[in-house]
Write a protein that holds these residues in place. Structure first.
Motif, PDB file in Angstrom:
ATOM      1  N   ALA A  58     -29.026  13.788 -23.217  1.00 30.05           N
ATOM      2  CA  ALA A  58     -28.652  15.134 -23.632  1.00 30.05           C
ATOM      3  C   ALA A  58     -27.447  15.322 -24.538  1.00 30.05           C
ATOM      4  O   ALA A  58     -27.039  16.112 -25.061  1.00 30.05           O
ATOM      5  CB  ALA A  58     -28.837  16.334 -22.723  1.00 30.05           C
ATOM      6  N   HIS A  59     -26.806  14.043 -24.502  1.00 26.16           N
ATOM      7  CA  HIS A  59     -25.307  14.144 -25.143  1.00 26.16           C
ATOM      8  C   HIS A  59     -25.311  12.558 -25.618  1.00 26.16           C
ATOM      9  O   HIS A  59     -25.046  11.745 -24.537  1.00 26.16           O
ATOM     10  CB  HIS A  59     -24.342  14.729 -24.653  1.00 26.16           C
ATOM     11  CG  HIS A  59     -23.062  14.439 -25.781  1.00 26.16           C
ATOM     12  ND1 HIS A  59     -23.116  15.177 -26.732  1.00 26.16           N
ATOM     13  CD2 HIS A  59     -21.857  13.640 -25.405  1.00 26.16           C
ATOM     14  CE1 HIS A  59     -21.972  14.857 -27.220  1.00 26.16           C
ATOM     15  NE2 HIS A  59     -21.124  13.953 -26.814  1.00 26.16           N
ATOM     16  N   THR A  60     -25.331  12.215 -26.840  1.00 23.60           N
ATOM     17  CA  THR A  60     -24.895  10.871 -27.299  1.00 23.60           C
ATOM     18  C   THR A  60     -24.646  10.583 -28.660  1.00 23.60           C
ATOM     19  O   THR A  60     -24.880  11.812 -29.409  1.00 23.60           O
ATOM     20  CB  THR A  60     -26.112   9.726 -27.043  1.00 23.60           C
ATOM     21  OG1 THR A  60     -25.529   8.598 -27.085  1.00 23.60           O
ATOM     22  CG2 THR A  60     -27.300   9.591 -27.761  1.00 23.60           C
ATOM     23  N   HIS A  61     -24.173   9.565 -29.065  1.00 23.76           N
ATOM     24  CA  HIS A  61     -23.958   9.464 -30.600  1.00 23.76           C
ATOM     25  C   HIS A  61     -24.429   8.015 -30.865  1.00 23.76           C
ATOM     26  O   HIS A  61     -23.966   6.870 -30.575  1.00 23.76           O
ATOM     27  CB  HIS A  61     -22.528   9.230 -30.732  1.00 23.76           C
ATOM     28  CG  HIS A  61     -21.703  10.589 -30.347  1.00 23.76           C
ATOM     29  ND1 HIS A  61     -21.536  11.794 -31.079  1.00 23.76           N
ATOM     30  CD2 HIS A  61     -21.155  10.476 -29.102  1.00 23.76           C
ATOM     31  CE1 HIS A  61     -20.796  12.547 -30.293  1.00 23.76           C
ATOM     32  NE2 HIS A  61     -20.390  11.900 -29.162  1.00 23.76           N
ATOM     33  N   ALA A  62     -25.863   8.094 -31.191  1.00 21.89           N
ATOM     34  CA  ALA A  62     -26.443   6.757 -31.268  1.00 21.89           C
ATOM     35  C   ALA A  62     -26.123   5.564 -31.778  1.00 21.89           C
ATOM     36  O   ALA A  62     -26.036   4.261 -31.604  1.00 21.89           O
ATOM     37  CB  ALA A  62     -28.077   7.021 -31.399  1.00 21.89           C
ATOM     38  N   MET A 207     -22.026  21.132 -29.491  1.00 18.87           N
ATOM     39  CA  MET A 207     -20.651  20.740 -29.765  1.00 18.87           C
ATOM     40  C   MET A 207     -19.873  20.004 -28.215  1.00 18.87           C
ATOM     41  O   MET A 207     -20.234  20.139 -27.321  1.00 18.87           O
ATOM     42  CB  MET A 207     -19.937  21.798 -30.250  1.00 18.87           C
ATOM     43  CG  MET A 207     -19.478  22.787 -29.251  1.00 18.87           C
ATOM     44  SD  MET A 207     -18.345  24.283 -30.061  1.00 18.87           S
ATOM     45  CE  MET A 207     -17.108  23.430 -30.481  1.00 18.87           C
ATOM     46  N   HIS A 208     -18.770  19.390 -28.493  1.00 21.91           N
ATOM     47  CA  HIS A 208     -17.901  18.910 -27.355  1.00 21.91           C
ATOM     48  C   HIS A 208     -17.103  20.127 -26.973  1.00 21.91           C
ATOM     49  O   HIS A 208     -16.601  20.740 -27.858  1.00 21.91           O
ATOM     50  CB  HIS A 208     -17.008  17.663 -27.805  1.00 21.91           C
ATOM     51  CG  HIS A 208     -17.736  16.569 -28.395  1.00 21.91           C
ATOM     52  ND1 HIS A 208     -17.891  16.411 -29.777  1.00 21.91           N
ATOM     53  CD2 HIS A 208     -18.158  15.450 -27.581  1.00 21.91           C
ATOM     54  CE1 HIS A 208     -18.708  15.117 -29.872  1.00 21.91           C
ATOM     55  NE2 HIS A 208     -18.821  14.659 -28.407  1.00 21.91           N
ATOM     56  N   LEU A 209     -16.736  20.448 -25.675  1.00 20.61           N
ATOM     57  CA  LEU A 209     -16.025  21.254 -25.391  1.00 20.61           C
ATOM     58  C   LEU A 209     -15.386  21.004 -23.983  1.00 20.61           C
ATOM     59  O   LEU A 209     -16.004  20.596 -23.092  1.00 20.61           O
ATOM     60  CB  LEU A 209     -16.754  22.656 -25.204  1.00 20.61           C
ATOM     61  CG  LEU A 209     -15.872  23.884 -25.113  1.00 20.61           C
ATOM     62  CD1 LEU A 209     -15.071  24.303 -26.442  1.00 20.61           C
ATOM     63  CD2 LEU A 209     -16.778  25.045 -24.814  1.00 20.61           C
ATOM     64  N   ALA A 244     -21.212  19.875 -24.594  1.00 18.00           N
ATOM     65  CA  ALA A 244     -20.905  18.711 -23.808  1.00 18.00           C
ATOM     66  C   ALA A 244     -19.654  18.608 -23.302  1.00 18.00           C
ATOM     67  O   ALA A 244     -18.645  19.049 -23.968  1.00 18.00           O
ATOM     68  CB  ALA A 244     -21.150  17.405 -24.960  1.00 18.00           C
ATOM     69  N   HIS A 245     -19.715  17.972 -21.982  1.00 12.70           N
ATOM     70  CA  HIS A 245     -18.476  17.690 -21.146  1.00 12.70           C
ATOM     71  C   HIS A 245     -18.039  19.081 -20.161  1.00 12.70           C
ATOM     72  O   HIS A 245     -18.472  18.975 -18.968  1.00 12.70           O
ATOM     73  CB  HIS A 245     -17.344  17.362 -21.879  1.00 12.70           C
ATOM     74  CG  HIS A 245     -17.255  16.261 -22.529  1.00 12.70           C
ATOM     75  ND1 HIS A 245     -17.765  15.013 -22.153  1.00 12.70           N
ATOM     76  CD2 HIS A 245     -17.716  15.690 -23.885  1.00 12.70           C
ATOM     77  CE1 HIS A 245     -18.197  14.058 -22.891  1.00 12.70           C
ATOM     78  NE2 HIS A 245     -17.864  14.565 -24.240  1.00 12.70           N
ATOM     79  N   CYS A 246     -17.527  20.153 -20.761  1.00 15.00           N
ATOM     80  CA  CYS A 246     -17.096  21.437 -19.947  1.00 15.00           C
ATOM     81  C   CYS A 246     -16.371  20.873 -18.517  1.00 15.00           C
ATOM     82  O   CYS A 246     -16.821  21.026 -17.435  1.00 15.00           O
ATOM     83  CB  CYS A 246     -18.140  22.195 -19.450  1.00 15.00           C
ATOM     84  SG  CYS A 246     -18.520  23.120 -21.149  1.00 15.00           S
ATOM     85  N   THR A 295     -25.251  10.377 -21.791  1.00 12.68           N
ATOM     86  CA  THR A 295     -24.554   9.359 -21.588  1.00 12.68           C
ATOM     87  C   THR A 295     -23.267   9.405 -22.489  1.00 12.68           C
ATOM     88  O   THR A 295     -22.212   8.714 -22.183  1.00 12.68           O
ATOM     89  CB  THR A 295     -25.254   7.922 -21.961  1.00 12.68           C
ATOM     90  OG1 THR A 295     -25.614   8.042 -23.493  1.00 12.68           O
ATOM     91  CG2 THR A 295     -26.522   7.756 -21.266  1.00 12.68           C
ATOM     92  N   ASP A 296     -23.219  10.385 -23.564  1.00 10.58           N
ATOM     93  CA  ASP A 296     -22.338  10.157 -24.534  1.00 10.58           C
ATOM     94  C   ASP A 296     -22.307   8.787 -25.485  1.00 10.58           C
ATOM     95  O   ASP A 296     -23.435   7.920 -24.977  1.00 10.58           O
ATOM     96  CB  ASP A 296     -20.904  10.123 -23.980  1.00 10.58           C
ATOM     97  CG  ASP A 296     -19.946  10.999 -24.873  1.00 10.58           C
ATOM     98  OD1 ASP A 296     -20.217  10.948 -26.210  1.00 10.58           O
ATOM     99  OD2 ASP A 296     -18.744  11.255 -24.500  1.00 10.58           O
ATOM    100  N   GLY A 297     -21.600   8.476 -26.145  1.00 14.37           N
ATOM    101  CA  GLY A 297     -21.768   7.018 -27.041  1.00 14.37           C
ATOM    102  C   GLY A 297     -21.240   5.828 -26.163  1.00 14.37           C
ATOM    103  O   GLY A 297     -20.689   6.083 -25.162  1.00 14.37           O
TER     104      GLY A 297
HETATM  105 NI    NI Z   1     -19.536  12.974 -27.410  1.00 16.14          NI
END
Ligand code: NI
Length: 425
Positions: A58-62, A207-209, A244-246, A295-297
């Motif tokens: 649910a969160h990555t930068h492929a 968004m990242h937060l 993403a994150h929190c 996973t994030d990037g």
């Molecule tokens: Ni990210």
């Protein structure tokens, strides 16, 4: 295509129960009950397999796979602004495409059937999805000072053009949202503007937060509010929003995030690797906040493997909370499945092996040594799995991996093209 997965175990089934799963077109057409006139074109023997819904990263930068193992062991600001940003500025769309294909290869191999992407290279992710068959929720990352910012306008234009472009790629199973990068790269008026556009066009926001302590402290200093309170005050929760994150939250933030429009996506490996801490996932779940997993990037993880991420999530929650019940195996799977499908806007369509749902499914080798003895498959998945027990990956009723063989991707070519792309770094 009609596919029959015969004699397979489903996740919620007792030991010894085996079922037949019928797939027709993009959907599951029946469980145990053969649909009328169904003739399988492909039959997969499921006798030593476990069948479950594919995972949603649910969160990555492929595209960032090209940066894997390139800029490690650096402070966050130095990593992002000193190393990654300058290289990203010189990267070509072709390099981004091959980086995305590399990520997709790893995701298909480790049971991810859908990913939520934030990218910087228009159309490359759509192309990679069309070529590989994987599903994605795509957001072009946007940054800008205010609504008149030329760079911001250009990026938003690219985001909208990409949605149009996708119509020319009917094989791409993609949806779109808007991706304001973060509160430290987007000005107040720009964020407000993105919120207005999202509401107007009915597009979700990604968004990242509240990722770092520095972001939290700066936001308190500048706006007198926490990052969550700040973006909420700008109207960004009026559409479905993926945060993403929190990691850094106040008690009031917990209440704000308990919103049917909000899905928090936690990224334990990335948060730990960049020294950002542990997101209060166990508490968020107790408060009724919907949480998914990402996973994030690949430059802050450095893997795009959701089984590895599930293991890290449950163990870090137990460790950080000094509580072995902080996040059980069952709850971990629920985060990865229910949270992910909701974030991707697929809560009603996928996420379960049920008649009528999307045929986004994976099979795992039940006989893998780390799955023996077969006391609890849920514990096996959360605590023992490496992700490489996945043998078959099906997306939208299409087999993308069969018996560990990739059907739509030439892996050797992907590795070669990526090696070529990074040779100039
Ligand atoms: Ni990210």
């Amino acid at each position: 295509m009609n596919i029959l997965i015969s004699n397979v175990r489903l996740l919620d089934d007792e030991r010894g129960v085996r079922r037949d799963v019928y797939i027709s077109g993009s959907r599951i057409a029946g469980i145990d009950e053969k649909p009328e006139g169904f003739t399988p074109e492909v039959t997969i023997d499921g006798s030593h397999r476990l069948c479950m819904p594919g995972l949603v990263n649910a969160h990555t930068h492929a595209y960032m796979s090209v940066f894997r193992n390139y800029a490690d062991d650096l402070p966050f600001e130095e990593w992002l602004f000193g190393k990654i940003d300058p290289l990203e500025g010189r990267m070509t769309p072709e390099q981004a495409y091959w980086g995305t294909m590399l990520s997709i290869t790893e995701m298909i191999r480790t049971g991810t059937t859908c990913f939520i992407d934030m990218h910087m290279f228009p159309n490359t992710c759509v192309r990679a999805c069309a070529d590989s068959g994987i599903r994605a929720f795509i957001t072009r990352g946007v940054v800008g000072e205010d609504r008149r910012d030329e760079g911001g306008q250009r990026r938003l234009r690219e985001a909208f053009e990409e949605i149009e472009y996708a119509k020319s790629e009917p094989k791409a199973h993609v949806r779109f949202g808007l991706g304001p990068h973060a509160i430290y790269t987007c000005g107040e008026d720009f964020l407000r503007y993105v919120g207005e556009l999202a509401a107007e066009r009915q597009l979700p926001i990604n968004m990242h937060l509240a990722e770092t302590q520095f972001e939290y402290d700066s936001c308190m200093k500048e706006h007198g509010m926490s990052p969550v309170a700040y973006v909420k005050s700008l109207g960004l929760f009026h559409v479905p929003v993926i945060l993403a994150h929190c990691v850094h939250l106040t008690d009031e933030d917990m209440e704000s995030l308990c919103d049917p429009n909000v899905t928090v996506v936690t990224n334990p490996a990335s948060n730990m690797k960049l020294g950002n801490g542990f997101a209060p996932v166990a508490r968020m779940l107790k408060e009724g906040i919907c949480v998914g997993l990402g996973t994030d990037g690949a430059s802050s993880n450095n893997a795009l493997n959701m089984f590895r991420e599930m293991g890290l999530l449950t163990l870090t929650q137990k460790g950080a909370n000094l509580d072995c019940l902080a996040l059980t195996a069952e709850e971990t799977l629920k985060v990865a499945l229910d949270g992910g499908y909701r974030a991707a806007g697929l809560a009603d369509e996928g996420g379960r092996v049920e008649k009528g749902r999307l045929a986004d499914l994976i099979l795992l080798d039940e006989e893998a040594p780390n799955f023996q003895p077969k006391h609890s498959m849920k514990a096996a998945l959360a605590y023992s799995s490496t992700g490489f027990e996945v043998t078959d990956t099906i997306v939208n009723g299409e087999i993308l991996m069969r018996d560990r063989r990739l059907m739509t991707i030439d892996e050797e070519r992907v590795n070669g093209e990526v090696a070529r792309a990074v040779s100039g770094f």
